[in-house]
Scaffold this motif. Sequence first.
Motif, mmCIF file in Angstrom:
data_model
loop_
_atom_site.group_PDB
_atom_site.id
_atom_site.type_symbol
_atom_site.label_atom_id
_atom_site.label_comp_id
_atom_site.label_asym_id
_atom_site.label_seq_id
_atom_site.Cartn_x
_atom_site.Cartn_y
_atom_site.Cartn_z
ATOM 1 N N GLY A 35 57.758 15.251 66.886
ATOM 2 C CA GLY A 35 59.286 14.119 67.390
ATOM 3 C C GLY A 35 59.115 13.254 66.175
ATOM 4 N N VAL A 36 58.605 13.102 64.972
ATOM 5 C CA VAL A 36 58.844 11.765 64.268
ATOM 6 C C VAL A 36 59.872 11.891 63.541
ATOM 7 C CG1 VAL A 36 57.930 10.500 62.646
ATOM 8 C CG2 VAL A 36 56.261 11.167 64.666
ATOM 9 N N THR A 37 60.261 11.331 62.932
ATOM 10 C CA THR A 37 61.064 11.630 61.238
ATOM 11 C C THR A 37 60.633 11.034 60.235
ATOM 12 O OG1 THR A 37 63.073 12.396 62.175
ATOM 13 C CG2 THR A 37 62.693 11.510 59.759
ATOM 14 N N ILE A 38 60.013 11.252 58.932
ATOM 15 C CA ILE A 38 59.841 10.052 57.852
ATOM 16 C C ILE A 38 60.232 10.525 56.820
ATOM 17 C CG2 ILE A 38 57.892 9.628 56.229
ATOM 18 C CD1 ILE A 38 55.744 10.305 59.278
ATOM 19 N N THR A 39 61.312 9.025 55.727
ATOM 20 C CA THR A 39 62.001 9.039 54.931
ATOM 21 C C THR A 39 61.992 7.602 53.988
ATOM 22 O OG1 THR A 39 64.112 8.151 56.331
ATOM 23 C CG2 THR A 39 64.024 10.520 55.880
ATOM 24 N N ALA A 40 61.986 7.906 52.471
ATOM 25 C CA ALA A 40 61.802 7.652 51.752
ATOM 26 C C ALA A 40 62.549 8.389 50.783
ATOM 27 C CB ALA A 40 60.272 7.342 51.260
ATOM 28 N N PRO A 41 63.342 7.105 50.288
ATOM 29 C CA PRO A 41 63.523 7.811 48.623
ATOM 30 C C PRO A 41 63.111 8.641 47.884
ATOM 31 C CG PRO A 41 63.990 5.266 48.715
ATOM 32 C CD PRO A 41 63.211 5.308 49.870
ATOM 33 N N SER A 42 63.966 9.908 47.727
ATOM 34 C CA SER A 42 63.235 11.222 46.779
ATOM 35 C C SER A 42 62.619 10.589 45.827
ATOM 36 C CB SER A 42 63.992 12.285 46.448
ATOM 37 O OG SER A 42 65.326 12.158 45.606
ATOM 38 N N ASP A 43 63.053 9.381 44.888
ATOM 39 C CA ASP A 43 62.576 9.260 44.213
ATOM 40 C C ASP A 43 61.507 7.936 44.062
ATOM 41 O OD1 ASP A 43 64.558 7.085 44.251
ATOM 42 O OD2 ASP A 43 65.138 6.893 42.979
ATOM 43 N N CYS A 84 60.086 20.272 55.634
ATOM 44 C CA CYS A 84 59.599 19.528 54.613
ATOM 45 C C CYS A 84 60.183 19.668 53.196
ATOM 46 C CB CYS A 84 57.967 20.168 54.262
ATOM 47 S SG CYS A 84 57.776 18.724 52.359
ATOM 48 N N GLY A 85 60.901 18.111 53.101
ATOM 49 C CA GLY A 85 61.738 18.066 51.125
ATOM 50 C C GLY A 85 62.619 17.346 51.270
ATOM 51 N N PRO A 86 62.627 16.561 50.189
ATOM 52 C CA PRO A 86 62.704 16.737 49.149
ATOM 53 C C PRO A 86 61.165 16.931 48.250
ATOM 54 C CG PRO A 86 63.586 15.140 48.441
ATOM 55 C CD PRO A 86 63.901 15.228 50.506
ATOM 56 N N ARG A 87 61.097 16.930 46.637
ATOM 57 C CA ARG A 87 59.493 16.245 46.144
ATOM 58 C C ARG A 87 58.859 17.625 45.922
ATOM 59 N NH1 ARG A 87 60.425 14.770 42.263
ATOM 60 N NH2 ARG A 87 58.691 13.400 41.435
ATOM 61 N N HIS A 88 57.761 16.951 47.046
ATOM 62 C CA HIS A 88 56.289 17.888 47.531
ATOM 63 C C HIS A 88 56.362 18.686 48.512
ATOM 64 C CE1 HIS A 88 55.690 16.341 42.601
ATOM 65 N NE2 HIS A 88 55.442 15.157 43.690
ATOM 66 N N GLY A 89 56.068 19.454 48.493
ATOM 67 C CA GLY A 89 54.710 20.453 50.269
ATOM 68 C C GLY A 89 53.989 19.582 50.995
ATOM 69 N N ILE A 90 53.219 20.807 50.736
ATOM 70 C CA ILE A 90 51.915 20.188 52.157
ATOM 71 C C ILE A 90 51.174 20.587 50.990
ATOM 72 C CG2 ILE A 90 50.655 21.099 54.229
ATOM 73 C CD1 ILE A 90 52.753 21.444 55.286
ATOM 74 N N CYS A 91 49.793 19.917 51.166
ATOM 75 C CA CYS A 91 49.118 19.203 49.543
ATOM 76 C C CYS A 91 47.755 18.619 50.768
ATOM 77 C CB CYS A 91 49.508 18.841 48.817
ATOM 78 S SG CYS A 91 48.567 19.364 47.440
ATOM 79 N N VAL A 92 46.543 20.508 50.029
ATOM 80 C CA VAL A 92 45.406 19.778 50.040
ATOM 81 C C VAL A 92 44.730 19.464 48.757
ATOM 82 C CG1 VAL A 92 43.609 21.150 51.181
ATOM 83 C CG2 VAL A 92 45.105 21.573 52.050
ATOM 84 N N GLY A 93 44.616 18.129 48.884
ATOM 85 C CA GLY A 93 43.919 17.834 47.194
ATOM 86 C C GLY A 93 44.657 16.131 46.960
ATOM 87 N N SER A 94 44.418 16.117 45.700
ATOM 88 C CA SER A 94 43.033 16.828 45.739
ATOM 89 C C SER A 94 41.780 16.716 45.899
ATOM 90 C CB SER A 94 43.259 16.417 43.498
ATOM 91 O OG SER A 94 42.945 14.225 43.365
#
Length: 184
Positions: A9-17, A62-72
Amino acid sequence: SVHHFNITGVTITAPSDSPNTDGIKMGSCSNIHISNTNIGTGDDCIAILSGTTNLDISNVKCGPRHGICVGSLGKNKDEKDVKDLTIRDIVFNGTSDGIRIKTWESSASKILVSNFVYENIQMIDVEKAINIDQKYCPHPPCEHEKKGESHVQIQDIKLKNIYGTSKNKLAVNLQCSKSFPCKN
């Protein structure tokens, strides 16, 4: 490192740039549950690093920018396996990647990435819906380029009911290691 932890139940936001603003980043963690969460930042929604096991992610937007990433993975000598991940009921909206696994070329550690399930995942205008990149090199030229392939073994990955739209003609990129080819 964190063990037996729930995020819901959490929302996390930051500017997309905004650079380097991963929503949730974890390494050396186990038994983590992330659910009913909205993440929109300037970097990865969720970044999963060395030593993470028994991770359950569900109902995440999830969005914008990147997705769910394993790694590097594989850059450093003392890295640990990443295994037993379930990622289901996810919406990726306008991200550069949806499902992403990235390992360094000619990696310093021989580790295993195994037993992942990705299920019921919607892509909306995603650039690379499924991206396995075992030639990760963010700032070319890389010193590794001459030394060869990734030593990270990716195996036992299930992709089930993944649908939607891609921004590119190439929606799926499977760039596996020649030395340790992807299995199952």
